[in-house]
Design a protein around this motif. Structure first.
Motif, short mmCIF file in Angstrom:
data_model
loop_
_atom_site.label_atom_id
_atom_site.label_comp_id
_atom_site.label_asym_id
_atom_site.label_seq_id
_atom_site.Cartn_x
_atom_site.Cartn_y
_atom_site.Cartn_z
N GLU A 95 0.82 -1.21 0.00
CA GLU A 95 0.00 0.00 0.00
C GLU A 95 0.85 1.27 0.00
N THR A 96 2.10 1.17 0.40
CA THR A 96 2.99 2.34 0.40
C THR A 96 3.91 2.38 -0.81
N ALA A 97 3.91 1.33 -1.60
CA ALA A 97 4.88 1.20 -2.70
C ALA A 97 4.72 2.28 -3.76
N ALA A 98 3.49 2.62 -4.13
CA ALA A 98 3.29 3.63 -5.17
C ALA A 98 3.90 4.97 -4.74
N ALA A 99 3.69 5.35 -3.50
CA ALA A 99 4.25 6.61 -3.00
C ALA A 99 5.77 6.56 -2.97
N ILE A 100 6.33 5.43 -2.57
CA ILE A 100 7.79 5.28 -2.51
C ILE A 100 8.40 5.38 -3.90
N LEU A 101 7.81 4.68 -4.85
CA LEU A 101 8.31 4.73 -6.23
C LEU A 101 8.17 6.14 -6.80
N ASN A 102 7.11 6.84 -6.43
CA ASN A 102 6.93 8.22 -6.86
C ASN A 102 8.02 9.11 -6.26
N ASN A 103 8.36 8.90 -4.98
CA ASN A 103 9.45 9.65 -4.36
C ASN A 103 10.76 9.46 -5.12
N ILE A 104 11.04 8.23 -5.52
CA ILE A 104 12.27 7.93 -6.24
C ILE A 104 12.26 8.62 -7.60
N ASN A 105 11.13 8.56 -8.29
CA ASN A 105 11.02 9.25 -9.58
C ASN A 105 11.24 10.75 -9.42
N ASN A 106 10.65 11.32 -8.37
CA ASN A 106 10.81 12.76 -8.13
C ASN A 106 12.27 13.10 -7.84
N GLU A 107 12.95 12.26 -7.08
CA GLU A 107 14.36 12.50 -6.80
C GLU A 107 15.17 12.49 -8.08
N LEU A 108 14.93 11.49 -8.92
CA LEU A 108 15.68 11.39 -10.17
C LEU A 108 15.38 12.53 -11.14
N LYS A 109 14.15 13.07 -11.09
CA LYS A 109 13.85 14.24 -11.92
C LYS A 109 14.67 15.44 -11.45
N ALA A 110 14.76 15.60 -10.14
CA ALA A 110 15.48 16.74 -9.58
C ALA A 110 16.99 16.56 -9.64
N SER A 111 17.43 15.31 -9.52
CA SER A 111 18.86 15.04 -9.44
C SER A 111 19.18 13.73 -10.16
N PRO A 112 19.22 13.77 -11.50
CA PRO A 112 19.35 12.55 -12.30
C PRO A 112 20.60 11.73 -12.08
N SER A 113 21.64 12.33 -11.51
CA SER A 113 22.88 11.57 -11.32
C SER A 113 22.94 10.85 -9.96
N ASP A 114 21.91 11.00 -9.14
CA ASP A 114 21.92 10.32 -7.83
C ASP A 114 21.99 8.81 -8.01
N LYS A 115 22.72 8.18 -7.12
CA LYS A 115 22.82 6.71 -7.07
C LYS A 115 21.83 6.26 -6.01
N ILE A 116 20.84 5.47 -6.42
CA ILE A 116 19.77 5.05 -5.50
C ILE A 116 19.74 3.54 -5.37
N VAL A 117 19.71 3.08 -4.12
CA VAL A 117 19.53 1.67 -3.81
C VAL A 117 18.32 1.56 -2.89
N VAL A 118 17.40 0.70 -3.26
CA VAL A 118 16.21 0.43 -2.45
C VAL A 118 16.45 -0.90 -1.75
N VAL A 119 16.47 -0.88 -0.42
CA VAL A 119 16.69 -2.10 0.36
C VAL A 119 15.37 -2.44 1.05
N THR A 120 14.91 -3.68 0.84
CA THR A 120 13.62 -4.09 1.38
C THR A 120 13.77 -5.29 2.32
N HIS A 121 12.89 -5.32 3.30
CA HIS A 121 12.78 -6.50 4.18
C HIS A 121 11.38 -6.51 4.77
N GLY A 122 11.03 -7.62 5.41
CA GLY A 122 9.68 -7.75 5.96
C GLY A 122 8.65 -7.53 4.86
N PRO A 123 7.52 -6.87 5.18
CA PRO A 123 6.50 -6.63 4.17
C PRO A 123 6.96 -5.71 3.04
N GLY A 124 8.12 -5.07 3.24
CA GLY A 124 8.65 -4.20 2.20
C GLY A 124 9.03 -4.90 0.92
#
Length: 138
Positions: free
Chosen positions: A34-63
């Protein structure tokens, strides 16, 4: 010879400076689909603002749930297309093996863009302590 060494030293210092300008961010995800859409949107927004950022998404549990093939939230939104598009832009998605084992989830059911790490929380700590990643908990 001397001018070649000076040119090499300048090139190296420029490369180091450029590498230091890259912002490295670890998104720590341990909440369900239920939180995934917002999280993915945050990542997209970050990349729009700062395309060279290196992003790693680490998940555990229900994540990890949004990284399972055919995962959907209560609105019927699927995540595989967004994950694939973000991976194509360099975003990495890491899944906790402890969670897979505890929940008896077959790794073959994960999206192909994922990488399994031994422990999600240990991976977050390692990225922060050893690789200089900034921590974000969306």
């Amino acid at each position: 010879m001397k001018s070649a060494l000076i040119a090499l030293a300048f090139a190296l210092s420029t490369a180091v400076a450029a590498a230091q300008d890259i912002v490295k961010v670890v998104y720590h995800v341990n909440t369900g689909v239920e939180t995934a859409a917002a999280i993915l949107n945050n990542i997209n927004n970050e990349l729009k603002a700062s395309p060279s950022d290196k992003i790693v998404v680490v998940t555990h549990g229900p994540g990890i749930d949004f990284l399972i093939s055919d995962a959907k939230d209560s609105k019927g939104r699927e995540f595989s297309g967004q994950v694939s598009a973000l991976a194509a832009r360099g975003v990495e998605f890491r899944v906790c093996d402890n969670t897979l084992q505890t929940r008896r989830i077959d790794a073959a059911s994960l999206l192909m863009e994922t990488k399994i790490v031994p422990s999600g929380v240990a991976e977050v700590a390692r990225l922060q302590a050893k690789e200089g990643f900034v921590y974000l908990k969306p």
